[in-house]
Design a protein around this motif. Structure first.
Motif, PDB file in Angstrom:
ATOM      1  N   ASP A 195      31.432  57.999  44.181  1.00  0.00           N
ATOM      2  CA  ASP A 195      31.917  59.412  44.633  1.00  0.00           C
ATOM      3  C   ASP A 195      31.256  60.262  45.492  1.00  0.00           C
ATOM      4  O   ASP A 195      31.613  61.200  46.416  1.00  0.00           O
ATOM      5  N   SER A 196      29.869  60.675  44.967  1.00  0.00           N
ATOM      6  CA  SER A 196      29.234  61.365  45.745  1.00  0.00           C
ATOM      7  C   SER A 196      28.768  60.952  47.089  1.00  0.00           C
ATOM      8  O   SER A 196      28.940  61.872  48.049  1.00  0.00           O
ATOM      9  N   ALA A 198      31.960  61.479  49.042  1.00  0.00           N
ATOM     10  CA  ALA A 198      32.444  62.992  49.257  1.00  0.00           C
ATOM     11  C   ALA A 198      31.370  63.525  50.437  1.00  0.00           C
ATOM     12  O   ALA A 198      31.712  64.378  50.983  1.00  0.00           O
ATOM     13  N   LEU A 199      30.120  62.977  50.424  1.00  0.00           N
ATOM     14  CA  LEU A 199      29.074  63.285  51.310  1.00  0.00           C
ATOM     15  C   LEU A 199      29.702  63.055  52.802  1.00  0.00           C
ATOM     16  O   LEU A 199      29.671  63.712  53.520  1.00  0.00           O
TER      17      LEU A 199
END
Lengths: 212, 581
Positions: free
Chosen positions: A5-6, A9-10
Motif C-alpha cells: 500500500d505504501s 499510495a506513493l
C-alpha cells in the motif's frame, strides 16, 4: 495499511499531476482488475485468498491419493457422506498453499507411501487393491504400534487424519452429522431439565429465580 | 503535490486523542458530551460490526477456505481484530535473551473488538500491593477514588454478573448473568468440592437492553467477531459512535501518530503530527490538550519519540520511567477430556461469547511462595467446529472404550474413528490462569536505535523476562488445574508442564494485557503521571490507557481503563473550566 500500500499510495499521489523524477523512477503498478472484497475480509486477505485459489499444489496423482486416503479415514456411513463428498481434498489442497509448512510433510509423505507400497505390493498406493490399501493403512494408522520402518508413514497418516477430520467436520455435511445446532439467534435458558437430571445436577435457587 | 509536504488544517481542537480503544473511546465520549471539540486519531481503518462490509458474525466455517484457521488473523479468520502480533511494515524488536510479543489492533475501537469482555473491577488490595507485600508499586489512588466511575461505567456500558461479596472482587451494578452450561456446572461442582470457588462471570454483554441504540444478546457465542446488535462492548460501537453523534468529534482513520508537538518556550503540547497511512502525507493537528490512548506500548513509543531540546529523553520523561515496568498478565492453561460428557444430547448451548463462570483469586499470598494471585477462565461445550477440530485424536481415543466396550489402539481410521469424533464432541474442557506479575524496572521497552517502521517512525525494542515470582505462580496454576480436572472426573490432556518449560507460562505479551509504561504516582522522580494521569512535566498532556497503571491486578484491566479514562477526562474538563490548562 498493509503490504504494498505504501508503494501504491506513493504513486497515487502523483496521478493527474506533473510526474517528478523521483516518481518516474517508481514503476507503475501492474494493471490488475479490481478485486471484489468479500464481506468481513480485509483487502490484503481477499487478494491473498484470490492468489492462492488460482494456484495449484497437488499433482493429479497426489490429489487422487489424498482423496482415497481421506475416504478411508472418514468413509460414508448410514448417517452421512464421506470425506471426499464433503469436499475434504479441496480443503487440504487449499491448506497446503495457505500454510506452506505442511507441504513437505504432505508431499514427502505421499512419496513415502507410494515407495513403500511399491516395495510391498509392486504398485503405488492408489493402484493397489482395496485389500492392499487397507493392509498398508493398518501399518501406519496406530502411531504407538507402528513398527520402526513405518514410523514416518504413521506421522504422515496422523497429518492426513487431522486434516481430514478438520475438513470434514467443518463442512456442511460434517456439522449436520455432528448435530451442532447453534450459530443462530436464540435464547439461552440453561441446560434442559432432562439433561440436568441425567447428570444429577441442578441450578441454584438464585439462578432459577434471579433477582430474588 | 509533494507527499511529504506538511499539511496544516486551520482548526485548533480542544483535545486531540490518540487511539480509539477503551481509553480513547471513553475520553472521546466524555469530552464530546461535555462540549469539547475533539479530534480522534486512529491508526487503523473504520469498523462497524453491523455493516455487511465487516460482518463475520453468524458465518459458517465453510465460508472460510481455511475453515477459520488463524493464518492471517491470530484468532482465526472470523475474529474481528485487524492486526496481530506481526504487522507487515510495522516491526518491533526484542533485546537478546529476552522475549516479548506485541499484539496491536489497527482499527476503530482497537483491541476492544476481539477481547473476552471480561469486565472486572480492581479490588481495594489491587491498589496497594507494595504496602501489602513489599514488592511492586502502590497506586496513588485507591478503590474509593475509582468506585463512582466503575459504577457509571457499569450503567453506561452494561455488564452482567452476580453479587457475591467476595473478598477483593467488588460487586458492580449487574445485568442478569446467564446460567452455567453443562460443563460449567460440572466444573463448579468439582472445584467447589475441593474448596475452589466458581462464580458467575462478569462480562460486558447485554443480557437485557439498556438503551435504544443497542440490542440485547442473542446468544451466538461470537462476541469476538463483533456484534451486529451492538450487544457487547467494543469502544467503536458503544463509545465512539455515540460520541460522534454529538457533532463534536472529528474522527480521522489511518492516522499513524508520529509525535506529540510541544512549544519550546512554554513546554506545553500544541498538538500532534501524524502520517496518513494511505497517502503518506504528514499532517499536523493543533490542539489545546493531548490525550494519549494508543495502548501501553504505542503510548510509550510516542512519548519516547517526542524528543526536543527541552525534552531530550522524550516527553513526560524527566523521571526516565517511560517504557519501564511494562508488565503483561501471566498465562498458563490445561485442557481435559471428560468421559461423562461423551455421547451428549445435542442442543444449542452457544450462550454468550465467553465463559459463564470463572474463579476469582481465592487464596492468601502470605501463605504461598509467590506474591500475586490469578483468576481462572474456563471453556468447553458443544461449540461450532472450526479448523483444528478433531486434531490429536490419536492421543486420546486409545484410552476410551468403544460403544461395544472394546478398546482399540490410539489413532485408526474408518467408521469407528468417525464415530469417535461424534462421541467425543462436546466432552472437552479447558482452563486458563491469568495472573498478576510483579512489575519490574528491568522489564522495559525503549526506542531501538537502528530500526524504523514503514512510516519512518523509530520502533520499540522490548526487554522482558519473567521473574521467579511468575514461574512459581504458573506452577501453582498447573497443580490447581489438575486438581480441578480430577475433581470433575476428567482426564488431563498432554504432559503436565513442568520446570523445564516454566510450567507452561506463556511468553510475555501473549496474553495481550500489557500495562505500566508511563505509570502514575505522587513522586515525579519515579512516575510519569500524577494521580489524575496528567503528565508531571506537561500539564496539558494526559494518558488514559493502561500505560498509566502501576500494576494490573489479577483482573483484566479494561474496566479500570474505562473508569480511569472517564475520571481523567472529567478532571481535564474541570481543569479547563478552572483555567488551569
Amino acid at each position: 495499511m498493509k503490504r504494498r500500500d505504501s508503494l501504491k499510495a506513493l504513486s497515487l499521489t502523483g496521478f493527474g499531476l506533473a510526474v517528478g523524477p523521483t516518481e518516474a523512477a517508481v514503476p507503475a503498478p501492474p494493471d490488475v482488475k479490481p478485486l471484489k472484497i468479500p464481506g468481513g475480509r480485509q483487502k490484503f486477505e481477499a487478494e491473498r485468498d484470490a492468489k492462492l485459489m488460482a494456484e495449484k499444489f497437488f499433482t493429479p496423482h497426489e490429489l487422487q491419493t489424498v482423496t482415497v486416503l481421506s475416504d478411508i479415514i472418514i468413509p460414508a456411513d448410514e448417517r452421512s457422506g464421506s470425506a471426499s463428498q464433503a469436499g475434504v481434498p479441496a480443503f487440504i489442497e487449499f491448506m497446503m498453499k495457505d500454510q506452506p509448512r505442511n507441504q513437505t510433510p504432505m508431499r514427502g509423505g505421499i512419496r513415502w507411501l507410494d515407495n513403500t507400497c511399491t516395495k510391498r505390493y509392486g504398485k503405488p498406493f492408489v493402484q493397489c487393491t482395496k485389500a492392499q490399501q487397507i493392509d498398508m493403512v493398518e501399518q501406519i494408522a496406530y502411531p504407538a504400534l507402528a513398527k520402526p520402518d513405518m514410523t514416518q508413514g504413521a506421522s504422515f497418516f496422523t497429518l492426513m487424519r487431522n486434516l481430514t477430520a478438520s475438513g470434514f467436520f467443518t463442512s456442511q455435511i460434517g456439522i449436520k452429522d455432528l448435530g451442532y445446532v447453534g450459530n443462530t439467534p436464540n435464547q439461552w435458558n440453561g441446560v434442559p431439565d432432562d439433561v440436568l437430571k441425567q447428570y444429577g445436577l441442578a441450578y441454584e435457587e438464585r439462578e432459577l429465580n434471579p433477582g430474588k | 503535490m509533494d507527499p511529504f509536504q506538511i499539511q496544516k488544517p486551520p482548526t485548533q481542537f480542544d483535545v486531540a486523542i490518540v487511539g480509539s480503544g477503551a481509553g480513547g473511546g471513553m475520553a472521546a465520549y466524555t469530552l464530546a458530551k461535555a462540549g469539547a471539540k475533539v479530534v480522534l486519531l486512529e491508526a487503523g481503518g473504520y469498523y462497524d460490526p453491523a455493516d455487511p462490509k465487516y460482518i463475520t458474525q453468524l458465518k459458517w466455517p465453510w465460508e472460510s477456505p481455511r475453515r477459520g484457521a488463524g493464518t492471517t488473523r491470530a484468532f482465526g479468520d472470523f475474529d474481528a481484530a485487524w492486526g496481530g502480533w506481526d504487522i507487515e511494515g510495522e516491526p518491533y524488536t526484542t533485546a537478546k535473551g529476552t522475549e516479548f510479543h506485541w499484539f496491536r489492533s489497527r482499527m476503530l475501537g482497537g483491541r476492544t473488538n476481539h477481547w473476552g469482555r471480561i469486565s472486572l473491577r480492581f479490588g481495594p488490595d489491587d491498589f496497594r500491593r507494595r504496602s501489602m507485600t513489599g514488592v511492586g508499586q502502590d497506586w496513588p489512588i485507591g478503590y474509593d477514588d475509582l468506585k463512582p466511575f466503575y459504577d457509571r461505567v457499569d450503567r453506561l456500558i452494561g455488564v452482567f454478573g452476580s453479587v457475591e461479596n467476595f473478598p477483593n472482587e467488588p460487586d458492580g451494578i449487574f445485568l442478569p448473568a446467564p446460567k452455567p452450561r453443562l460443563h460449567e456446572l460440572m466444573i463448579r461442582k468439582g472445584a467447589r468440592s475441593i474448596g475452589i470457588p466458581v462464580i458467575p462471570s462478569r462480562l460486558s454483554m447485554l443480557t437485557k437492553p439498556i438503551n435504544d441504540e443497542r440490542g440485547s444478546c442473542f446468544y451466538c457465542a461470537q462476541c469476538g467477531r463483533g456484534c451486529q446488535a451492538y450487544a457487547d462492548f467494543s469502544s467503536s460501537s458503544v463509545l465512539v459512535k455515540p460520541a460522534m453523534k454529538t457533532g463534536n468529534v472529528t474522527l480521522i482513520n489511518g492516522a499513524m501518530v508520529r509525535e506529540v508537538i510541544t512549544d519550546p518556550a512554554t513546554g506545553l503540547c500544541t498538538g500532534v503530527s501524524y502520517v496518513d497511512t494511505q497517502t503518506l502525507q504528514e499532517v499536523t493537528i493543533k490542539a489545546k490538550s493531548v490525550v494519549l490512548a494508543a495502548s501501553a506500548g504505542e503510548t510509550a513509543r510516542l512519548l519516547l519519540n517526542s524528543k526536543s531540546s527541552r525534552f531530550p529523553t522524550g516527553l513526560a520523561n524527566s523521571s526516565g520511567v517511560v517504557g519501564k515496568y511494562i508488565n503483561d498478565s501471566t498465562g498458563a492453561s490445561r485442557s481435559a477430556f471428560v468421559p461423562a460428557l461423551m455421547d451428549r444430547k445435542r442442543y444449542n448451548e452457544d450462550g454468550v461469547g465467553g465463559m459463564h463462570v470463572f474463579t476469582p483469586w481465592w487464596l492468601d499470598n502470605k501463605k504461598l511462595d509467590f506474591p500475586r494471585g490469578y483468576h481462572i477462565e474456563y471453556w468447553g461445550g458443544m461449540g461450532m467446529p472450526a479448523y483444528g477440530f478433531g486434531w490429536g485424536v490419536e492421543a486420546l481415543n486409545g484410552m476410551i472404550a468403544a460403544r461395544d466396550g472394546s478398546k482399540k489402539p490410539g489413532g485408526g481410521y474408518g467408521a469407528g474413528l468417525k464415530d469417535d469424533y461424534r462421541r467425543f464432541y462436546g466432552a472437552y474442557v479447558g482452563m486458563a490462569g491469568r495472573g498478576e506479575p510483579v512489575p519490574l524496572e528491568s522489564n522495559y521497552c525503549e526506542i531501538d536505535p537502528n530500526v524504523v517502521d514503514k512510516y519512518g517512525i523509530p520502533v520499540l525494542r522490548f526487554n522482558y523476562k519473567w521473574s521467579d515470582y511468575e514461574v512459581k505462580q504458573a506452577k501453582h496454576m498447573q497443580d490447581t488445574f489438575e486438581e480441578i480436572i480430577h475433581s470433575m472426573g476428567g482426564i488431563a490432556l498432554g504432559e503436565k508442564p513442568g520446570a523445564e518449560n516454566s510450567y507452561g507460562l506463556e511468553a510475555p505479551g501473549k496474553i495481550i494485557h500489557e500495562v505500566g509504561t508511563s505509570r502514575m504516582g505522587n513522586d515525579p522522580k519515579t512516575s510519569a503521571l500524577n494521580k489524575f494521569q496528567q503528565a508531571h512535566d506537561v500539564k496539558n498532556l494526559f494518558v488514559v490507557d493502561a500505560a498509566a497503571f502501576p500494576s494490573q491486578g489479577d483482573k483484566n484491566v479494561t474496566w479500570t481503563i474505562l473508569a480511569s479514562s472517564m475520571r481523567t477526562s472529567e478532571y481535564l474538563i474541570d481543569q479547563v473550566k478552572k483555567k488551569n490548562i
